[in-house]
Design an enzyme around this catalytic site. Structure first.
Site, PDB file in Angstrom:
ATOM      1  N   ASP A  75       0.793  -1.232   0.000  1.00  0.00           N
ATOM      2  CA  ASP A  75       0.000   0.000   0.000  1.00  0.00           C
ATOM      3  C   ASP A  75       0.824   1.279   0.000  1.00  0.00           C
ATOM      4  O   ASP A  75       0.266   2.371  -0.159  1.00  0.00           O
ATOM      5  CB  ASP A  75      -0.959   0.015   1.199  1.00  0.00           C
ATOM      6  CG  ASP A  75      -2.060  -1.006   1.039  1.00  0.00           C
ATOM      7  OD1 ASP A  75      -2.539  -1.171  -0.099  1.00  0.00           O
ATOM      8  OD2 ASP A  75      -2.435  -1.645   2.038  1.00  0.00           O
ATOM      9  N   ASP A  98      -5.915  -4.917  -6.521  1.00  0.00           N
ATOM     10  CA  ASP A  98      -5.702  -3.549  -6.033  1.00  0.00           C
ATOM     11  C   ASP A  98      -4.258  -3.072  -6.258  1.00  0.00           C
ATOM     12  O   ASP A  98      -3.981  -1.889  -6.400  1.00  0.00           O
ATOM     13  CB  ASP A  98      -5.992  -3.444  -4.525  1.00  0.00           C
ATOM     14  CG  ASP A  98      -7.144  -4.283  -4.040  1.00  0.00           C
ATOM     15  OD1 ASP A  98      -7.409  -5.351  -4.643  1.00  0.00           O
ATOM     16  OD2 ASP A  98      -7.789  -3.903  -3.057  1.00  0.00           O
TER      17      ASP A  98
HETATM   18  N1  GLY Z   1      -7.269  -1.975  -1.268  1.00  0.00           N
HETATM   19  C1  GLY Z   1      -8.342  -2.313  -0.446  1.00  0.00           C
HETATM   20  C2  GLY Z   1      -9.705  -2.067  -0.982  1.00  0.00           C
HETATM   21  O1  GLY Z   1      -9.945  -1.722  -2.123  1.00  0.00           O
HETATM   22  O2  GLY Z   1     -10.603  -2.256  -0.166  1.00  0.00           O
END
Ligand code: GLY
Length: 400
Positions: free
Chosen positions: A113, A175
């Site tokens: 992240d 993601d």
């Molecule tokens: N990256 C986490 C989400 O989209 O909830």
């Protein structure tokens, strides 16, 4: 000059003749940014030196996070977008203050992240101001993120933890495509081709392994770190392993559009167009997806405003990149539909409402019973981003 208090409650303008006409997109954008200014100025006053907004609790109380939560970059990023739209130095100061809350994160190598966090905050800060003081955290964090790449799997590892009941060795979620923008930007800023090569390799591997023949994406693919083979394809936040979790599809559309914009590699544009066509064929009439396209409770299920906002931003971008016949107007029309629905009273707060967030009705994770039908910072961020892109994309080009 931008008017901060010109909030118009309806998306139609009543003319002196008594006839209603549809609000233009510049008028809608002005109205949204007026609300964003009012909401986010107050939001900032509610934060301590080390906290950032996250969501609202069931009692309507503000829930904050520290800088380690994956969403910590979105609030500073939205403040940068408000500054970019208004040119108001108050927002530059607020954006800068909240961006530096993330500085210590630049060494955090414990999950993927970091790309989201540093690109939305420091990445926007440098893009908008050109101030050199933002560069070092961008470079350091990109190098730290790159260390999570394995040439054996051809991917950046998303998580180091294993969920109870799962058997992951090297999990990668869709993601993760979003983190590639940070690597690509840093690669371009510092002339480091190795960062760009990692982004391209991750995008290529994900294109091979994350997608079904209909261009929907799995949420999670687990790899064997010893030889790179795919061990499983599953979901964490979706309805089922074989379903199309809405935000995952939004990350996929945005990710491949962004990778084409940066690299010019044709296969990414084709992938983004295929995902876009799939989405357009499946989205509800108002453009806001249910939290999972395959939930068994549709039509009596929750929508996810965050997924719509991410898609809208990607559709605007893709509309300027596609060369497929008829696609530019189709993608722009879908983005406009999504933005108009999000800017309606159903989804957008009036000043002082909604705990000072901008949008209502997002969904974090249904299987975890977490953040259900609440405001979320990333819905606000991509909503503002989409409106800015729409404005830049549709304004007349100067003629020489
Ligand atoms: N990256 C986490 C989400 O989209 O909830």
């Amino acid at each position: 000059m931008k008017c901060r208090f010109c909030y118009v409650a309806l998306s139609t303008i009543v003319l002196a003749t008594g006839c209603a006409r549809q609000e233009t997109m510049p008028e809608l954008t002005e109205r949204v940014f007026a609300i964003a200014q009012a909401q986010y100025r107050q939001m900032d006053e509610r934060l301590s030196e080390n906290t950032l907004p996250r969501t609202l609790g069931p009692d309507g109380a503000l829930i904050t996070s520290d800088n380690r939560w994956w969403c910590s970059g979105f609030f500073p990023g939205s403040l940068w977008y408000i500054y970019e739209y208004t040119g108001d130095d108050t927002f530059r100061s607020l954006a800068e203050k909240n961006t530096f809350k993330l500085e210590a994160l630049k060494y955090k190598g414990t999950d993927h992240d970091l790309g989201f966090q540093m690109n939305c905050s420091f990445g926007n800060a440098y893009r908008i101001t050109g101030d050199q003081k933002f560069l070092e955290p961008i470079r350091t964090s990109a190098q730290v993120l790159a260390k999570r790449f394995s040439p054996i799997t051809g991917t950046i590892r998303s998580w180091d933890f294993v969920r109870k009941g799962r058997d992951w060795k090297y999990p990668v979620i869709i993601d993760n495509m979003m983190n590639l923008e940070h690597l690509y930007n840093a690669g371009e800023l510092f002339g480091d081709d190795s960062l760009k090569a990692i982004a391209v390799t991750h995008a290529n591997t994900t294109m091979c392994n994350h997608f079904r023949p209909d261009y929907t994406s799995y949420h999670l693919v687990d790899y064997d770190p010893e030889d790179g083979h795919v061990r499983s394809k599953e979901t964490v936040q979706g309805f089922s392993n074989e379903s199309a979790w809405a935000r995952g599809q939004a990350w996929a559309l945005y990710g491949y559009t962004m990778m084409f914009r940066h690299s010019g590699l044709e296969c990414y544009r084709a992938q983004a167009e295929n995902i876009a066509e799939m989405l357009i064929s499946r989205l509800p009439e108002d453009g806001i997806p249910y939290w999972d396209f395959d939930s068994d409770r549709i039509p009596d299920d929750l929508r996810d405003a965050s997924a719509a906002a991410i898609m809208a931003s990607a559709f605007v971008d893709l509309s300027s990149l596609t060369n497929m016949t008829g696609a530019r107007s189709k993608y722009l029309a879908m983005a406009e539909k999504q933005l108009r629905t999000l800017a309606s009273r159903t989804y957008m707060a009036a000043p002082g409402e909604n705990g000072n967030f901008i949008l209502k009705h997002s969904v974090g994770s249904v299987p975890d019973d977490s953040e259900i039908d609440v405001p979320l910072t990333y819905a606000d961020y991509y909503f503002l981003e989409a409106l800015l892109k729409y404005q830049n994309n549709t304004q007349p080009q100067p003629t020489n």
